[in-house]
Scaffold this active site. Structure first.
Site, PDB file in Angstrom:
ATOM      1  N   GLU A 275       0.836  -1.215   0.000  1.00 15.25           N
ATOM      2  CA  GLU A 275       0.000   0.000   0.000  1.00 15.25           C
ATOM      3  C   GLU A 275       0.866   1.259   0.000  1.00 15.25           C
ATOM      4  O   GLU A 275       0.809   2.066   0.931  1.00 15.25           O
ATOM      5  CB  GLU A 275      -0.904   0.006   1.245  1.00 15.25           C
ATOM      6  CG  GLU A 275      -1.799  -1.212   1.377  1.00 15.25           C
ATOM      7  CD  GLU A 275      -2.509  -1.286   2.735  1.00 15.25           C
ATOM      8  OE1 GLU A 275      -2.118  -0.547   3.674  1.00 15.25           O
ATOM      9  OE2 GLU A 275      -3.445  -2.092   2.854  1.00 15.25           O
ATOM     10  N   CYS A 343      -4.433  33.635   9.898  1.00 20.32           N
ATOM     11  CA  CYS A 343      -4.249  34.233  11.216  1.00 20.32           C
ATOM     12  C   CYS A 343      -3.992  33.185  12.282  1.00 20.32           C
ATOM     13  O   CYS A 343      -4.831  32.915  13.147  1.00 20.32           O
ATOM     14  CB  CYS A 343      -5.448  35.102  11.551  1.00 20.32           C
ATOM     15  SG  CYS A 343      -5.554  36.464  10.397  1.00 20.32           S
TER      16      CYS A 343
END
Ligand SMILES: *Cc1c(COP(=O)(O)O)cnc(C)c1O
Length: 418
Positions: A275, A343
Site C-alpha cells: 500500500e 491568522c
C-alpha cells in the site's frame, strides 16, 4: 530524473514553465508531474521484481485526485481506500474493484455495504466486531466478503508520533497476541472468507529495521495460524516507505525495500499486498505560490506567500520541512522566515531558512508537496480551495478547480428564524 528542473534560468515542470501555469491558473496551485508519478510507480514495482505474487494498492489518501488515480490505474495499480468517498474515487478512475483494499479503523456499516456493492477484493478488519458486522452484512446478501485481519505488531517505527501507527497504544489493528484467538472466531463465520493478515506501522520510515521486525512478527503469526489449521493465502504489508524532503534525507530505495521483503517473506507462500502512498506521490508535486509581501522582521524578514496552512498543512501539523525554491533564482542568499496569510502563528512554513532572495510578486514553490498536500486542504479563513494542475510532457490541464470562497458561502444557509 527530477521532472521539476531549471531551464534558461527558470523552473519548469516537464515541458511547461511554471510561470505559464501561474499566469493561466493563478496561485496558489498544486502542480503535478505525470511522468514523476509514472517513474515512482515503476520504480516501486521494479523494487519488488523478485517478490512472487506482489499486488500494488496505491494508498489513495496520499493524493486522491482522480486524474492521478487514472494515471496510476494505467500503471497497473489498484487502491487502498479508507472511506466510501475514496472507494468512489478508485471506481471513478477505472480501478478494478477486485484491486481495491478497504482499510480504516472506523468504517461504518454503510461503507462496508458500499464495499460489498462494488465487489472489492479485500476488507482490512480493524476489530472483531467489524468482522462480525461484515460477515452478517455479506451473509444477508448471500455473499462472502474477502478479508484480512489487521494486526498491531507493537513496534516503534521511529517516525513522527502523529504518523506512527504500529505501537500497541495506537488505535490501529488488533494486538498481535490476541490475533490467533480472534482469527479463529472470525474465520468460522458464514459470509466471511478470512484469508490472512495485514499491517501498516507508520509513514515516512527511513529505517527498514522496524519494518523488518514487524514483518517477521507477521511471519510468525502466519505460521501460528497455519499450525492451528487456517488457510492463509494473503498478507498485506502496508505502506510507509519514506521520501526525501530535505538535503541529507536518506530514505531507503524501493530496491532496498524490495530486497528486504524478498528476504523476509520468501517462504511465506502467500499473495502479498503493498500500500505505497507517499513514495509514489510526494516528489511528484509542488505547491506553486506567489510572494505577497516581504515584511521586515525583528530578527529575520518574513516572506509572506499566498499559500497557507489551509493549502499545505504538513508544516503546521507535523513540523514538516518543504524546500522553498524560487521560480526564477536571484542567486543571492538570505535568511528569512516564510509564512502564509492565515491568522495563526502555526501558519509558518519555515523559520530562519536560508533561501534565494525573493521580492513582492515573485513566484516560488514548496517542493515535495504531491503527497498529503492538496488532499488535506481546507478553506480555513474563508480562503478558496486550492486547485491542482497535471503536467504531462508539454501539455497541462487543471485537474481540480479552484473552489471560490463565494461558492462555499453559497452552500451555507441562514435559517428563517434568525
Ligand atoms: C496511510 C496509509 C498507507 C500509506 O502510507 P505511506 O506512508 O503514504 O506509504 C498505507 N496503508 C494504510 C493502512 C495507511 O493508513
Amino acid at each position: 530524473m527530477d521532472h521539476f528542473h531549471y531551464r534558461d534560468g527558470e523552473l519548469w515542470c516537464e515541458g511547461v514553465p511554471l510561470a505559464r501555469i501561474a499566469a493561466e491558473v493563478g496561485t496558489p496551485v498544486y502542480v503535478y508531474s505525470a511522468n514523476a508519478f509514472r517513474d515512482h510507480a515503476r520504480a516501486f514495482r521494479a523494487g519488488l521484481a523478485d517478490v512472487r505474487d506482489a499486488h500494488l494498492a496505491y494508498a489513495i489518501k496520499a493524493n486522491p485526485n482522480v486524474a492521478v488515480l487514472r494515471l496510476l490505474a494505467a500503471e497497473g495499480y489498484g487502491a487502498d481506500v479508507v472511506s466510501g468517498g475514496e472507494l468512489a474515487r478508485a471506481l471513478a478512475a477505472g480501478m478494478p474493484a477486485e484491486s481495491v483494499v478497504f482499510s480504516g479503523v472506523g468504517k461504518t456499516e454503510a461503507e462496508l455495504v458500499r464495499g460489498l456493492d462494488a465487489g472489492i477484493g479485500q476488507f482490512n478488519l480493524e476489530l472483531e466486531e467489524e468482522g462480525e458486522a461484515l460477515a452478517r452484512l455479506a451473509a444477508e446478501r448471500g455473499e462472502t466478503a474477502r478479508a484480512v485481519l489487521r494486526v498491531n505488531p507493537d513496534v516503534d517505527a521511529g517516525t513522527h508520533a502523529k504518523i506512527s501507527t504500529g505501537r500497541k497504544e495506537n488505535k490501529f489493528g488488533v494486538p498481535i497476541d490476541q490475533a490467533p484467538a480472534m482469527f479463529a472466531r472470525l474465520a468460522g463465520l458464514p459470509g466471511l472468507a478470512l484469508e490472512g493478515v495485514a499491517i501498516h506501522i507508520g509513514s515516512q520510515l527511513f529505517d527498514l529495521a522496524p519494518l523488518e521486525a514487524a514483518y517477521r512478527r507477521v511471519g510468525e503469526l502466519v505460521a501460528t495460524l497455519r499450525a492451528a489449521g487456517h488457510r492463509i493465502t494473503r498478507v498485506d504489508l502496508g505502506g510507509g516507505l519514506g521520501v526525501r524532503y530535505k538535503e541529507g534525507d536518506a530514505p531507503r530505495s524501493p530496491a532496498e525495500y524490495g530486497a528486504m521483503v524478498d528476504r523476509v517473506t520468501r517462504a511465506w507462500d502467500v499473495t502479498l499486498m503493498f500500500e505505497p502512498g507517499r513514495v509514489i506521490a510526494a516528489n511528484a508535486g509542488v505547491l506553486l505560490t506567489r510572494v505577497i509581501w516581504v515584511k521586515p522582521g525583528v530578527v529575520n524578514p518574513y516572506v509572506i506567500v499566498d499559500a497557507a496552512m489551509n493549502d499545505l498543512a504538513r508544516p503546521a501539523l507535523y513540523d514538516a520541512w518543504h524546500d522553498f525554491d524560487p521560480v526564477v533564482p536571484s542567486g543571492e542568499r538570505v535568511t528569512a522566515n516564510i509564512a502564509g496569510p492565515v491568522c495563526e502563528t502555526g501558519d509558518t512554513f519555515a523559520m530562519a531558512r536560508e533561501i534565494d532572495r525573493v521580492a513582492k510578486g515573485d513566484l516560488a514553490v514548496f517542493r515535495s508537496a504531491g503527497a498529503y498536500g492538496a488532499t488535506m486542504a481546507s478553506t480555513y479563513n474563508s480562503r478558496a480551495l486550492v486547485p491542482e494542475v497535471l503536467v504531462d510532457g508539454e501539455r497541462f490541464a487543471v485537474v481540480a478547480d479552484r473552489i471560490a470562497a463565494e461558492t462555499i458561502l453559497a452552500a451555507e444557509r441562514v435559517p428563517e428564524w434568525l
